[in-house]
Design a protein around this motif. Structure first.
Motif, PDB file in Angstrom:
ATOM      1  N   UNK A 180      42.544  52.677 -38.272  1.00 48.42           N
ATOM      2  CA  UNK A 180      42.190  51.267 -38.420  1.00 48.42           C
ATOM      3  C   UNK A 180      43.449  50.443 -38.480  1.00 48.42           C
ATOM      4  N   UNK A 181      44.290  50.825 -39.412  1.00 42.74           N
ATOM      5  CA  UNK A 181      45.533  50.116 -39.614  1.00 42.74           C
ATOM      6  C   UNK A 181      46.619  51.144 -39.794  1.00 42.74           C
ATOM      7  N   UNK A 182      47.822  50.739 -39.452  1.00 45.43           N
ATOM      8  CA  UNK A 182      48.982  51.570 -39.740  1.00 45.43           C
ATOM      9  C   UNK A 182      49.615  50.928 -40.964  1.00 45.43           C
ATOM     10  N   UNK A 183      49.835  51.725 -42.001  1.00 46.30           N
ATOM     11  CA  UNK A 183      50.373  51.151 -43.226  1.00 46.30           C
ATOM     12  C   UNK A 183      51.886  51.283 -43.255  1.00 46.30           C
ATOM     13  N   UNK A 184      52.550  50.198 -43.641  1.00 42.94           N
ATOM     14  CA  UNK A 184      54.008  50.173 -43.692  1.00 42.94           C
ATOM     15  C   UNK A 184      54.445  50.348 -45.143  1.00 42.94           C
ATOM     16  N   UNK A 185      55.338  51.313 -45.380  1.00 46.02           N
ATOM     17  CA  UNK A 185      55.814  51.563 -46.743  1.00 46.02           C
ATOM     18  C   UNK A 185      57.339  51.463 -46.783  1.00 46.02           C
ATOM     19  N   UNK A 186      57.847  51.250 -48.009  1.00 45.77           N
ATOM     20  CA  UNK A 186      59.306  51.261 -48.164  1.00 45.77           C
ATOM     21  C   UNK A 186      59.738  52.674 -48.556  1.00 45.77           C
ATOM     22  N   UNK A 187      61.033  52.814 -48.888  1.00 44.94           N
ATOM     23  CA  UNK A 187      61.542  54.170 -49.169  1.00 44.94           C
ATOM     24  C   UNK A 187      60.852  54.820 -50.362  1.00 44.94           C
ATOM     25  N   UNK A 188      60.373  53.974 -51.296  1.00 50.71           N
ATOM     26  CA  UNK A 188      59.681  54.521 -52.477  1.00 50.71           C
ATOM     27  C   UNK A 188      58.190  54.744 -52.216  1.00 50.71           C
TER      28      UNK A 188
END
Lengths: 458, 458
Positions: A180-188
């Motif tokens: 559905x969506x691609x989730x963007x995360x940071x290094x943590x």
């Protein structure tokens, strides 16, 4: 090609002939023909067929088909039948089914097993990641976001480029039925944005994810109530929602098809409660199960009826002069019950939809005005009827005045009880149906005779 | 960044303070601050705010925000409030809102307008394609697949290559909020397969679409009932389904978020019908609207009560000897009503879920056994109660025997009526609630006195 497509378009029909055909093939152990017949069907259709077979026959089909298909079939089967099938499978066989399922479905199946079997089955799961994820999901309460979510999702780091992202997504997406969506995360691993595949396709390949990501991402906390998750997804028209912990760390996602099932269950449950049925039974359940779901509410009605009896017995002496009063008790009880159910249903539904605003007092005043208006209109008809048939204006006045008061009180009880229960954190849906009907029957008849006594001096 | 994300995660709360703040800013005509405040909110949240404002204030906000936002806000507002806002907009202004909406939402809005305004608004739509598509959608019955579908979808020809397809999709996808599936058609625009964006991303760029497409595509016919579409999407866990005509030509697609809304409406409607409320009202509606929804059912109850009165009056002469019989009429009526509602609710729900299988006769036999079992258990308690309190075994026997028969008949009526209505093509949900309660009250009391007469010889 075209023929095949047209076949797809025709809705599957579960006919007696089809069931008989399947049963015959099982009896003949004609695996080849059985495969040929069933391979054309969707797993949800095969589940419907299996629900109609006896356990032995169902087990035959389960063992015949490969675990990729049977795991989906199991998920779609009636819960009672699934339980029986699982009882007949070894821990190893169940583990094989579970390897094929998404983590949320896998956790659901395992949680249905008896405690002691759960550990046996988990131990047999070969994929260590899958095993760890299922263990994690089993730890959440089933009525929370954690209990609804799956671990399968597509995740990218903000530092990646579009090209790198596409390459990596090809790998991740294999495990995810629907992206559905691609989730963007940071290094943590904290959720900081989202992307659609569409955004990715339309972006230049050397752009950084951080540049093209949409920071406006709705999420729910893993501890949020399932009901609140449904409301959020429905209100904001979300098809999937990411689940995070208190530190915003991305833990999983909930998709709308799971929500649709929960919504259906909730609506069915409330409908049954309003009709005086508990325990989510359906018309095909056994007489024992149906009795268990229905008898307690009927017993409540019986107690209410005995209460009404005692009240009427107390006013017995008035019968010789005002027999007509007694003949109207079913009318009074019915009206009190009907008004009570109407007003409680509207409050219960309003609470479920979050649109009961303002104070309890303003609700009660509104219901009082409404009941007084409806009651007066109905009382007018009753007054004319009694006056014409009995020829006594006092009796007519007593009965119709009582009716108005009974309707007002019934409306107030119907409004107050669910609001009160809701404030106490109790599901207000239990207040509809027999509960309100029974208490209103008793109060109604009591008020009726009191007022008649006042007016007629009995 | 993190602060912003955390804000997103907190659920929107509609407080009195917020409403007051908005009202104050409108009064001050402080457009800048109003923009600043509202721009942070989701359109569904702004719709909730507008639902609380008066019309003049709501119009102020609508005129302030750009049509891209206001069109979404309008879709989320309460239907009554939306109607008022639309009345205050010119045909040109409505057309501007509609340009921003997907075709299905646009058609919904237009169909809510009075007939004469519909043509004015359509005439003002500038985008000719959008206009033609909306005209097409308006021609379908709203309870069919055609009435639910949108024209927005992503379509590719089987002869295209993956690379060519990607290029063209970039163009088409701009108009489509969510790409669920890419539909593959032949030269005659007939649906012959589907692809996911995932398939496309993972394929080689020189492959032909015909090679990688999935021919197994579920679809619904444009004339199919909305209810059947819901069932198909729910059963097969579809998030979008393509809509075709009789020649398999691709006409549009239905997405699950629309289905969720329809499901919710259906469940609410059935729940209210069971409680004796018609017309989809909610607790915030006016007393007039609520009276219109509730009074007819109460009137039915009144008529039933008068029927019960006439029956009891007919048996009046028995009072001197068997007064106790009369005191149990509320109990008999309540039990008949409760059992009837239970059995009809279970049948109505079973019909809605398509799991009432087998013949009407086998259903009636099952309900009879169930009612006989429940009735006997309840009658036993009543027998003991009457015997102990009245000291007369015959009276106790008469009353408790009647109770069993009344419960059986009530169960049969509750089972038969919805099955019969369903066979006649009438919504069986109207059979629950006051309808069943009232008829069972009358039948119950009649049967009760008849049996008492037989046993006691009154």
């Amino acid at each position: 090609m075209n023929l095949l497509e047209e076949k797809e378009n025709i809705q599957f029909q579960l006919t007696d002939e089809l069931i008989e055909q399947v049963e015959l093939l099982i009896e003949e152990k004609n695996d080849k023909e059985l495969h040929k017949l069933l391979d054309d069907f969707h797993y949800a259709d095969i589940a419907e067929i299996l629900d109609e077979l006896n356990l032995e026959e169902a087990m035959y089909v389960i063992k015949l088909l490969d675990s990729e298909t049977t795991s989906d079939i199991l998920m779609e089967m009636d819960e009672d039948n699934r339980e029986k099938v699982l009882k007949n499978l070894s821990a190893k066989e169940i583990a094989e089914e579970i390897e094929e399922l998404d983590t949320d479905d896998a956790a659901d199946i395992i949680s249905e097993l008896p405690e002691d079997r759960q550990q046996d089955v988990i131990a047999q799961i070969e994929d260590e990641d899958h095993k760890a994820e299922i263990r994690e999901l089993l730890a959440y309460d089933e009525d929370t976001a954690g209990g609804l979510m799956a671990k399968e999702l597509v995740k990218v780091y903000e530092t990646w480029t579009v090209a790198g992202c596409m390459r990596r997504i090809r790998g991740q997406a294999k495990d995810v039925t629907r992206v559905h969506s691609i989730y963007v995360v940071d290094k943590q691993e904290r959720l900081i944005g989202r992307l659609s595949l569409k955004d990715l396709i339309t972006a230049k390949s050397d752009q950084k994810i951080a540049e093209i990501k949409n920071s406006n991402v709705d999420s729910v906390n893993v501890k949020d109530d399932a009901e609140d998750v449904i409301k959020v997804m429905q209100k904001y028209d979300l098809e999937a929602v990411p689940v995070v912990d208190d530190n915003q760390k991305l833990l999983g996602r909930i998709t709308i098809d799971d929500i649709v099932d929960v919504m259906k269950e909730e609506a069915d449950k409330d409908y049954q409660l309003a009709a005086g049925i508990t325990g989510d039974v359906d018309s095909d359940d056994s007489i024992y199960q149906l009795t268990k779901a229905r008898l307690p509410w009927l017993f409540l009605g019986l107690v209410g009826g005995v209460g009404a009896f005692l009240i009427m017995e107390g006013f017995q002496s008035a019968f010789s002069k005002y027999a007509v009063l007694f003949f109207f008790t079913p009318l009074i009880a019915a009206m009190a019950g009907n008004v009570g159910v109407q007003s409680s249903a509207i409050i219960v539904q309003g609470l479920a939809n979050d649109d009961v605003k303002g104070s309890i007092n303003s609700r009660l005043i509104k219901e009082m005005l409404l009941a007084a208006l409806n009651g007066s209109i109905l009382a007018l008809f009753l007054f004319v009827f009694v006056w014409v048939t009995q020829g006594d204006v006092n009796t007519a006045l007593a009965i119709s005045t009582s009716l108005v008061v009974v309707i007002i009180v019934a409306g107030l009880i119907g409004t107050f009880v669910p609001l009160f229960l809701n404030k106490q954190g109790i599901d207000p849906a239990i207040a509809t149906g027999p509960f309100i009907t029974t208490s209103n029957d008793i109060f109604g008849i009591l008020i009726y005779f009191w007022i008649a006594k006042l007016i007629l001096g009995i």
